[in-house]
Write an enzyme that holds these catalytic residues in place. Structure first.
Site, PDB file in Angstrom:
ATOM      1  N   SER A 303       0.781  -1.220   0.015  1.00  0.00           N
ATOM      2  CA  SER A 303      -0.013   0.025  -0.070  1.00  0.00           C
ATOM      3  C   SER A 303       0.678   1.319   0.070  1.00  0.00           C
ATOM      4  O   SER A 303       1.618   1.650  -0.824  1.00  0.00           O
ATOM      5  CB  SER A 303      -0.822  -0.038   1.141  1.00  0.00           C
ATOM      6  OG  SER A 303      -1.867   0.892   1.049  1.00  0.00           O
ATOM      7  N   GLU A 314      10.821   5.716  -9.676  1.00  0.00           N
ATOM      8  CA  GLU A 314      10.625   6.259 -10.709  1.00  0.00           C
ATOM      9  C   GLU A 314      10.648   7.815 -11.124  1.00  0.00           C
ATOM     10  O   GLU A 314      11.083   8.251 -12.078  1.00  0.00           O
ATOM     11  CB  GLU A 314       9.038   5.899 -11.450  1.00  0.00           C
ATOM     12  CG  GLU A 314       8.909   4.546 -11.426  1.00  0.00           C
ATOM     13  CD  GLU A 314       7.423   4.194 -11.912  1.00  0.00           C
ATOM     14  OE1 GLU A 314       6.754   4.999 -12.500  1.00  0.00           O
ATOM     15  OE2 GLU A 314       6.997   3.079 -11.702  1.00  0.00           O
ATOM     16  N   LYS A 328      -0.702  -3.787  -3.300  1.00  0.00           N
ATOM     17  CA  LYS A 328      -1.802  -3.382  -3.031  1.00  0.00           C
ATOM     18  C   LYS A 328      -2.104  -2.068  -3.827  1.00  0.00           C
ATOM     19  O   LYS A 328      -1.509  -1.030  -3.224  1.00  0.00           O
ATOM     20  CB  LYS A 328      -2.233  -3.097  -1.288  1.00  0.00           C
ATOM     21  CG  LYS A 328      -3.652  -2.808  -1.101  1.00  0.00           C
ATOM     22  CD  LYS A 328      -3.634  -2.710   0.456  1.00  0.00           C
ATOM     23  CE  LYS A 328      -4.772  -2.262   0.981  1.00  0.00           C
ATOM     24  NZ  LYS A 328      -5.037  -0.809   0.871  1.00  0.00           N
TER      25      LYS A 328
END
Length: 472
Positions: A303, A314, A328
């Site tokens: 999560s 990224e 998740k």
């Protein structure tokens, strides 16, 4: 003739008044029903009649009697369960309070962490300078009573609820310590206990190791404090440990990302039902972060910890080391009602800065590193008792644990025989436990403690993260 006319007129007035009153009542009823259907759309559902009949029948005819509150709460739980979504649920009263307190920066209690062992409740650790410490409670004490009542047979969750309460209220504990004949009685006053979710340490080579256990209300503040402390100590590289972090509040996660991700770079995208609304969160970084970052993750990183991992990977050029994360990629919001019950509902999905939905896929590390095999051995369930003649997966797990700690031979894997009992007896003797040759919770707790210490020394993921940072 005149008298008849007046009587007829009076009768007409009365008749029209009655008709008007009836029409007004009917119109009011219809409008009220329409308003009720708009406000409560479930009234339009044919199945709602079944619910109403069932409720009334239970209340009037159920042999043992029923409380309307329990029936309605049970219906709410069932309604959420029918979604088939493990993250959408209805938590009743104390369950709701415990849920929200898990994200708050503090809770009201006495500062005791409990460990259940063989049906006993043992003080595993104490919060520094909390009421329990000041009141003379020791780690290893067994709690045998609360407020003058024995807690034998109580559930773990019940004891936690009893220990907590409003700030300023008192709780009396009966403690069994060592071989003392009579329990020790202490009275403690509950206080606000801070919940810490961030820890740090300086490793060699100027590497600051920061661990975030979950994301609560004050996690971003704790993170900033720990980072600033490490920078004063000479930190030149950051090893961010998100392993086994189950997630938590998105707000604090974004605030931490704002510190580490370059300004205006995307942190994540949140997409709501039917793509009706998409919110893109971009970094609001004030001061550029120039220290190289390695992120440690594993299969239990989920999560919000995946949000931060993906953002750093990224949008900030961080290197991710470890195992693929849990996966998740959905967002829950929760609301708490006046009785403290909580409705937690999945309302959106989130995507990485590059637009990837990681749900049930996880974030793939740049460098995959597995921990030693024994790290994946699961804790044996509380209450497990094993002895000669036992067999199965629990016996296999115990034997592998004993072998890893150097107690071999352990006999045929999966079968608890004389060799297994001898190996366990040697372990119990070395650890000054009751020598029974039988497995119980106390023995299991000590085995896990030693394996945890061993893993800290043989942490392949942490060592790889350090090596990568030392190359930068």
């Amino acid at each position: 003739m005149k008298e008849f006319s007046n009587a007829a007129a009076k009768q007409r007035i009365i008749t029209w008044a009655v008709i008007g009153a009836l029409l007004f009542t009917i119109i009011g009823f219809v409008l009220g029903w329409l308003w009720m259907e708009i406000r409560y759309p479930m009234l339009r559902e044919p199945a709602f009649r079944n619910f109403t009949v069932s409720y009334n029948t239970i209340m009037s005819k159920y042999l043992n009697g029923a409380k309307s509150e329990d029936l309605i709460n049970g219906a709410s739980q069932g309604m959420l369960a029918s979604l088939g979504d493990p993250y959408s649920r209805y938590l009743i009263k104390e369950q709701g309070s415990a849920y929200t307190q898990g994200y708050e920066g503090e809770f009201s209690g006495v500062g005791i962490t409990l460990q259940e062992a063989d049906g006993k409740f043992i003080v595993a650790s104490l919060t520094e300078d909390a009421p329990a410490v000041r009141g003379g409670v020791h780690a290893g004490d067994e709690i045998v009573g609360v407020n003058g009542t024995s807690i034998k047979g109580k559930a773990y969750e019940d004891i936690i609820t009893i220990l907590r309460g409003d700030v300023g209220t008192k709780v009396k504990l009966s403690l069994q310590r060592g071989g003392s004949a009579k329990p020790i009685e202490v009275e403690l006053t509950r206080e606000a206990i801070a919940v810490h979710t961030v820890t740090s340490e300086m490793l060699s080579g100027g590497i600051g190791h920061v661990t975030i256990s979950k994301f609560g209300q004050k996690t971003d503040e704790e993170f900033k404090t720990e980072v600033e402390k490490l920078q004063k100590e000479g930190m030149t590289k950051l090893l961010l440990d998100l392993r086994s972090n189950p997630g938590g509040l998105l707000q604090s996660t974004i605030k931490i990302a704002n510190m580490l991700v370059p300004k205006d770079k995307v942190i994540l995208q949140v997409v709501y039902k039917d793509h009706a609304n998409t919110i893109t969160y971009k970094s609001k970084q004030d001061k550029p972060w120039t220290i190289p970052i390695v992120v440690l993750v594993n299969g239990q990183s989920a999560s919000a910890s995946e949000v931060l991992t993906a953002a750093l990977k990224e949008s900030a050029g961080a290197t991710v080391v470890g195992e693929k994360t849990f996966g998740k990629g959905i967002v829950q919001t929760f609301q708490q009602f006046k009785d403290n019950s909580v409705l937690s509902l999945t309302e959106a999905q989130w995507k990485t800065p590059g637009g990837t939905w990681i749900h049930k896929q996880g974030v793939t590390p740049d460098v995959t590193v597995d921990l030693p095999a024994y790290a994946s051995l699961s804790q044996l369930p509380f209450g497990t008792e094993l002895e000669i003649g036992s067999y199965g997966d629990n016996v296999k797990t115990l034997q592998l644990m004993l072998k890893e700690l150097g107690y071999s031979p352990v006999g045929d894997i999966g079968l608890y025989n004389e060799q297994t009992a001898d190996a366990l007896s040697k372990f119990q003797k070395d650890e000054q436990l009751a020598i029974t040759g039988k497995f119980n919770d106390v023995t299991g707790y000590r085995i896990l403690e030693l394996l945890s210490n061993k893993l800290k020394e043989e942490d392949t993921q942490l060592h790889k993260g350090m090596a990568i940072l030392n190359e930068k």
